[in-house]
Design a protein around this motif. Structure first.
Motif, PDB file in Angstrom:
ATOM      1  N   ASP A 261       0.833  -1.203   0.000  1.00 12.28           N
ATOM      2  CA  ASP A 261       0.000   0.000   0.000  1.00 12.28           C
ATOM      3  C   ASP A 261       0.872   1.260   0.000  1.00 12.28           C
ATOM      4  OD1 ASP A 261      -2.195  -1.608   0.035  1.00 12.28           O
ATOM      5  OD2 ASP A 261      -2.753  -1.192   2.115  1.00 12.28           O
ATOM      6  N   ALA A 262       1.861   1.291   0.882  1.00 15.18           N
ATOM      7  CA  ALA A 262       2.736   2.460   0.931  1.00 15.18           C
ATOM      8  C   ALA A 262       3.468   2.636  -0.392  1.00 15.18           C
ATOM      9  CB  ALA A 262       3.736   2.315   2.080  1.00 15.18           C
TER      10      ALA A 262
ATOM     11  N   LYS B 169       2.381   2.003  -3.377  1.00 13.69           N
ATOM     12  CA  LYS B 169       1.508   2.652  -4.365  1.00 13.69           C
ATOM     13  C   LYS B 169       1.208   4.098  -3.987  1.00 13.69           C
ATOM     14  CE  LYS B 169      -1.075  -1.384  -6.032  1.00 13.69           C
ATOM     15  NZ  LYS B 169      -2.417  -1.967  -6.081  1.00 13.69           N
ATOM     16  N   LEU B 170       1.070   4.353  -2.683  1.00 11.79           N
ATOM     17  CA  LEU B 170       0.691   5.710  -2.268  1.00 11.79           C
ATOM     18  C   LEU B 170       1.855   6.684  -2.362  1.00 11.79           C
ATOM     19  CD1 LEU B 170      -1.536   4.908   0.849  1.00 11.79           C
ATOM     20  CD2 LEU B 170      -2.323   5.853  -1.329  1.00 11.79           C
ATOM     21  N   LEU B 171       3.076   6.192  -2.204  1.00 15.69           N
ATOM     22  CA  LEU B 171       4.225   7.095  -2.104  1.00 15.69           C
ATOM     23  C   LEU B 171       5.262   6.872  -3.193  1.00 15.69           C
ATOM     24  CD1 LEU B 171       4.701   6.791   1.765  1.00 15.69           C
ATOM     25  CD2 LEU B 171       3.321   8.468   0.511  1.00 15.69           C
TER      26      LEU B 171
ATOM     27  N   PHE C 234      10.238   8.500  -3.518  1.00 15.07           N
ATOM     28  CA  PHE C 234      10.049   9.228  -2.271  1.00 15.07           C
ATOM     29  C   PHE C 234      10.567   8.429  -1.081  1.00 15.07           C
ATOM     30  CE2 PHE C 234       7.646   9.700   1.611  1.00 15.07           C
ATOM     31  CZ  PHE C 234       7.969  11.005   1.935  1.00 15.07           C
TER      32      PHE C 234
ATOM     33  N   ALA D  22      14.379   8.420  -0.866  1.00 16.55           N
ATOM     34  CA  ALA D  22      14.972   9.711  -0.511  1.00 16.55           C
ATOM     35  C   ALA D  22      14.707  10.048   0.945  1.00 16.55           C
ATOM     36  CB  ALA D  22      14.419  10.799  -1.438  1.00 16.55           C
ATOM     37  N   GLN D  23      13.548   9.621   1.451  1.00 15.30           N
ATOM     38  CA  GLN D  23      13.247   9.864   2.870  1.00 15.30           C
ATOM     39  C   GLN D  23      14.186   9.044   3.760  1.00 15.30           C
ATOM     40  OE1 GLN D  23       9.057   9.812   4.246  1.00 15.30           O
ATOM     41  NE2 GLN D  23       9.737   8.302   5.756  1.00 15.30           N
TER      42      GLN D  23
ATOM     43  N   LEU E  26      15.549  10.991  -6.422  1.00 15.85           N
ATOM     44  CA  LEU E  26      14.278  11.571  -6.896  1.00 15.85           C
ATOM     45  C   LEU E  26      14.268  11.798  -8.406  1.00 15.85           C
ATOM     46  CD1 LEU E  26      13.570  14.242  -4.111  1.00 15.85           C
ATOM     47  CD2 LEU E  26      12.406  12.054  -4.428  1.00 15.85           C
TER      48      LEU E  26
ATOM     49  N   GLY F 256       7.541   9.712 -13.430  1.00  9.70           N
ATOM     50  CA  GLY F 256       7.372   9.742 -11.993  1.00  9.70           C
ATOM     51  C   GLY F 256       8.487  10.416 -11.208  1.00  9.70           C
TER      52      GLY F 256
END
Lengths: 320, 320, 320, 320, 320, 320
Positions: free
Chosen positions: A217-218, A220-222, A226, A229-230, A255, A264
């Motif tokens: 889920d994460a 697809k959402l993020l 991202f 890089a986080q 990124l 993307g």
């Protein structure tokens, strides 16, 4: 059906008419009614080498409910060719016991040795001269949990390097090409090497590979750009005196490595190393994808694949 | 103004207020009237290192007609900074005699040694194992006329490797990276190497570099992809028994190496080697372009270039 | 099944319940198992007028192997409507002997007379006033082998003029419109006429039409724009004194006639004749495609086609 | 400056150094201060043949206010070449009296005779066999006010046929090509002819041509496609028994004739006649634009135009 | 020039011919040579209301070096209209002392009261019912340092809300519209409100507003979408028991709020709140941009702006 | 089968194994032959709540011809799950009599009360202060025929608000958000309100909803943007003294409300109200579409929809 151990035949090695017995994973399953009114179970059965349609005729609903999608079964079957494609006529099956099977054996796996790849990765880290960048690489890959995930992860769900160990294999290819390029071009070798190692690090959270490879889920959402890089920010924050500009440069490489907004990347490459990483990534990924599609041409008389949406064209198998 | 020989000062080495004398090429020239009614000549003056605006005040039309665009002049001038950019106040000039100058000295030139690059190219050809592909490579590069043109040609008018020797330098970079990639990936090494050597061969007809680099009429009407692929057919036709499929594969590599329709490829890559060539070409070209733009940031206080239309973004000079 | 000669009934003329016998081509064939466990052969059967699904129930594998895809058969069958579409219930069939059939009769064919089209083409060539351009036209169309191929070739696999003789019919339409346009507009009539005649000449190598129309390997790898422009160079090289600029102009017309990069032109139109050719080509091709799709609306109650990917919309049959 | 009548010299016929006197239109005007502190008036001066920059040195503000943009002046001037372009040194000027000038003489004008074009248009209408379609054509063109506007209107502000009479000239070209096409293709000749005549009818409200050609407010807010299609509904509503489907078809031709969403068509072509109209329109418009740009190459030594944003490329003037 | 305090005249309030004295910021400055050989300083002079070109004639290099770009000056000048635009003839100027000026007074500023906006923001946070989401909002806006930055930050460099306080004003507009929308639509009100408050939080690091609004290095390398989403992770990690899915949802809202890849969102909206946020953001931003451009039409006779690249069109000022 | 009245069971409320009887609409129907040679009727059966596949085994052709697509039937059936989807085994059916059924009951319908929505709409019209704009609103909605159509029309065939009453519900949502926005932003409230009410007015002619929602011929040929803007001209022409500029502004709002050429707007927004309307429309439509797709996720274990072409992504159902 005797249950004494023995290797399960590889699905990809079966020929028309072969009867076989072994452990396989049920990818999909549905209970259906045929035109003649009888019930049957329609499944997708897979191991690491292939996945085929399978039918169990004259089935009852209890058996269907016993083995839902995601379940491992011991199966006796017959391989038939239907509309030119292999299909399994299931004779009987039962759920497997946990002790009988090794989960990873049901997913495809890199042809390269896992330990050798890990060693090669650590050697590359050792060659990074900049102490900050080396420390950041170690913060990731000397963390046993991350290394374990990284070494097991596929690089994609469907496309290039979609198998256990695919991510580290792809990463090493890029890092080695980055070394070769740094020897000829005016480029920050250490930054490019570190970017190569970390560019897809977010995929260990974006993808999960249990019986099948799929997005979280994460994921697809993020997205893995991202996420990666986080994670760089979090790891860098733990290294005393790590210069903020270097954090930004590594994050920028991650990124921007898809190279275009429509693929993307939220920022376009703005440093030479970012252009290099983008094209090295594509070099390895696109060629692997093309090779995989060409290898999958079934008919030896044909030398063209079907149209590939990912590559926007058909691929040609050059004569041998 | 004495005419005894002596090296002309490099334009790029001049500082605000320097007076200088030497031979330079007139890129553009126009005869103009100032707001106070007086006439002056407005020129672009260049050597291999830079090109600057230049004005000769209180000029007459005869002098203007004596030195049109494309002419080499002996010039005495003063460098001034105007709106933050260097500009030349011309004190006097006269046309140069042919015996005084070497044409190639007015264009920028590769930093690598020309003979060394030629030798490296021939060595790579020698390493091509497939006899057909090696014969085709020799048909081009053992032709002294082609080799002379190829070794002198720039790789572009404005962007990457836009200097004498740029084409061979760019070609060698790609071929070397192709070798490194072929060592790791499932790829026809000989085909990829040959494609690397020939991918821009059409540029020797598409571009001409006399006092400036510009497109030829045929170059604009047909493009270097078509020209190169056509030359492959002509050379292959002269090699007895050259297999038609190999001609098509090499032509396909050339025609598809821009990778996308909107970049001028009439066919998309359809074999693994074509994907590899496209990304190796971009790898070298984009990084060189980025480095060139960053190197051209004038102001040492600034670390961003202007917006680049070719790269669709600004570029960042990372701190040192 | 008697084998005495007699015309095969056109598939498109059959009605629900008709029994018929004749010679037809097998486009596709597969050996299948029905849900009741019995085997059957599933084929696509075609003649020049249509192609239909066909089934032979209770078949054996030997019969299947006797008539693979691409084979001509003598077939006794019954036409039925299934899910609103015609389908053939095969009663029996056998392979045809070479002496029984004419291959071209199994592909659709232009409604215009082949000889009349050839004569019209030659007359247009005769009207080209510029001696160089006329000589180049003759170098192609007075070559009997080329003319034979050209007169037989379809203009496309699926879209406009996808039938035997389609290429010459489409070419004549464009040339006639070019004549009309040249009478009103400031344009080089001879160049535009020659470009009209040669714009798709590469299709005789890009497509092959045996039992079905399909792309050749070279066609997919290189495309008909490149192939055509290369052939122009070869023919022009054989004409003494042919001016190089004229070669480039004709090649430019061919390479640019798709009008946009994304439609596969590697160069955009740069002369008025190139803009004219591009739009004349589209005029004829798009209208023919639209008419063909509208004619294929089966249901007389409906006045809209399905969504067409080629035309990016549905088409409307205006009331009559 | 004597004011007795006499033809004004055409601006396009003036040569470097010519002194001349005549009536011209002031397109733009501004009052400026030179670097030396003196004031001057900077204008664009035009007639039907050309428009040039012009300066009046040592001017005062009263004179500037006497002749704002849009004003007709009697002017005595001297033509000079400045930066390779003609420029006018104004010696003196005064506003013209209405009685001295004919407004239309200051805009470029079709080379074809206005009455001949009107007659040709009426003859085409007469050839429309379908009584509904003919009645609709007459409802527009037998309306004297519409015909007057239509015959005078340009077809564009800057691009193709941007001159008095340009709209009718462009319309006739398309209609004649439509006739030729209808003779060869399966098409509703009457519908296509009517669509050709009306496709740009909205331009008589979208554009206004007084001293210069410009868009009206309604033209920018609504566009000529909408305006034209709306007028068709209004005219059709006045014809007793006009079939609604025919109204929709004609409106559809107008709304879809730009052929693609990104060119401002709110619907894509859905009938064969709409495809035909789109490409006939482009055929005429693009070739006229290309010819106009090529004709405007000033320097006889050059054979390439500057980059044209409308055509997305440079244009080539083929050698003569 | 007396230095006794007194309000500096607003640049936007000056009329042609006004002489004025006050404190202004030098945005750009260059030392130039006029055609007559004299030197002058060319500057851009600004206050919060406008920015104008300015020239100081007969200047010397020392004075130029005394007041570089970014410096505040006390300036005596004369406003003149040049080519229809206001321009300042500088009579004299000197650098300002720090004690004489307030930095923020040289940037435009929101028309709304800063405290009122802060209070409104806090009230909205108070209305968030979900305790996790409220806690996350407080983690940002109850942090005095963040609130100070947030309340001062502009929302953009050039486009909508490009002034001090623009970010909070824009944020409040969106949050209020989100409340109204949540009252009518099936949406998670608390999530949408929180997303509205945080969607541009990364801009406080992406932009800096000292004498002018500009991007930071990190802003260009990473973008405010990434920065904002990363800060959410950091703040959420400090809240005990904050559910990971809620972190992902808030991050998703931030990352997807540009709505399309080509506008820099690395993921597309995947939850209803993300679609809502994207369109609410655009609603406020596009309308503010349009209003700003229309307000900047100088000429009261004109009712169209120039072409705006941001909005891809001209804008119309409807009659009043 | 007794025919005494009684409510028909909702299809969406049926469970596996339920037998049921009631009135339903036949959306599609075909007569087919099974592999075992027997005939059956394959239908799509629908009511306002759902539509399912249905089969009647051992059918004869007479029965099939009695109830073609579009017919209402009284049907006795059994619900079964086939491949995970509900399917109906038809036991018997007969055509319904007109007196037995209410046509609108077979289409989905807004959850809001029809009269309440009508009243809300009229109240909004009453709040328009500008007398011209109010008069124009009344010209549409005080026309009983238009109001009847408007209140019944869906807002789309497949996407958002695709149900009876969907258009007025969607319109009210936008108008209410427009009111809220006008209270905060510099905008012509009356113009924006009127634009909100009329933006989709053309849909009452573009769509028709009988047993199913579909496009009309005019709808496909012209589109609802054009139709709506044309109707505005017609209504405005009937209002004495209605200012032409106001007509153009309202038409501009309608024509530009899709916001981009590629979404079918022939003009881009050029006034602030047009930007507002475009984003308010998208706000309501996209969120409703997303909610509808999420609600249709069948499997309670899944939290992702399939890929949606309309929204270009998958949608996520956040955990509850």
């Amino acid at each position: 059906m005797t249950d004494k151990p023995g290797p399960s035949p590889k699905l990809s090695s079966l020929r028309d008419g072969d009867e076989f017995e072994g452990f396989y994973v049920v990818r999909e399953s549905s209970f259906q009614t045929a035109v003649n009114g009888k019930n049957y179970i329609r499944m997708t059965i897979a191991d690491a080498s292939a996945n085929f349609m399978a039918n169990l005729w004259d089935a009852n609903r209890e058996l269907f409910q016993l083995c839902p999608a995601g379940c491992i079964v011991k199966l006796l079957g017959l391989l038939e060719i239907y509309k030119g494609k292999p299909q399994i006529r299931v004779i009987r099956f039962r759920p497997a016991h946990d002790s009988e099977v090794d989960l990873d054996s049901f997913l495809p796996r890199s042809a390269r040795d896992a330990d050798a790849m890990r060693d090669e990765l650590l050697a590359i880290i050792g060659s990074i001269a900049d102490p900050d960048y080396q420390a950041l690489a170690k913060a990731f890959f000397h963390d046993a949990e991350i290394m374990r995930e990284f070494a097991r992860s596929p690089a994609a769900r469907d496309l290039h390097h979609a198998f256990i160990g695919g991510l580290i294999e792809h990463t090493l290819n890029i890092a080695r090409m980055a070394e070769a390029f740094a020897a000829r071009a005016k480029i920050d070798r250490d930054l490019l090497l570190l970017g190569s190692l970390l560019h897809d690090i977010g995929k260990i959270e974006e993808l999960e590979a249990k019986y099948a490879i799929d997005y979280t889920d994460a994921g697809k959402l993020l997205g893995h750009l991202f996420i990666g890089a986080q994670r760089v920010a979090e790891k860098a924050a733990l290294i005393p005196g790590f210069p903020p500009e270097k954090t930004h440069l590594v994050q920028h490489l991650i990124l921007s490595h898809h190279g275009r907004y429509e693929y993307g990347s939220p920022v376009l490459p703005k440093i030479p190393e970012a252009f290099a990483l983008h094209h090295l990534d594509n070099l390895d990924a696109k060629v692997e994808t093309a090779n995989k599609l060409i290898a999958a041409i079934g008919d030896p008389e044909k030398n063209w694949t079907d149209f590939s949406r990912a590559l926007e064209t058909q691929l040609y198998r050059a004569g041998e």
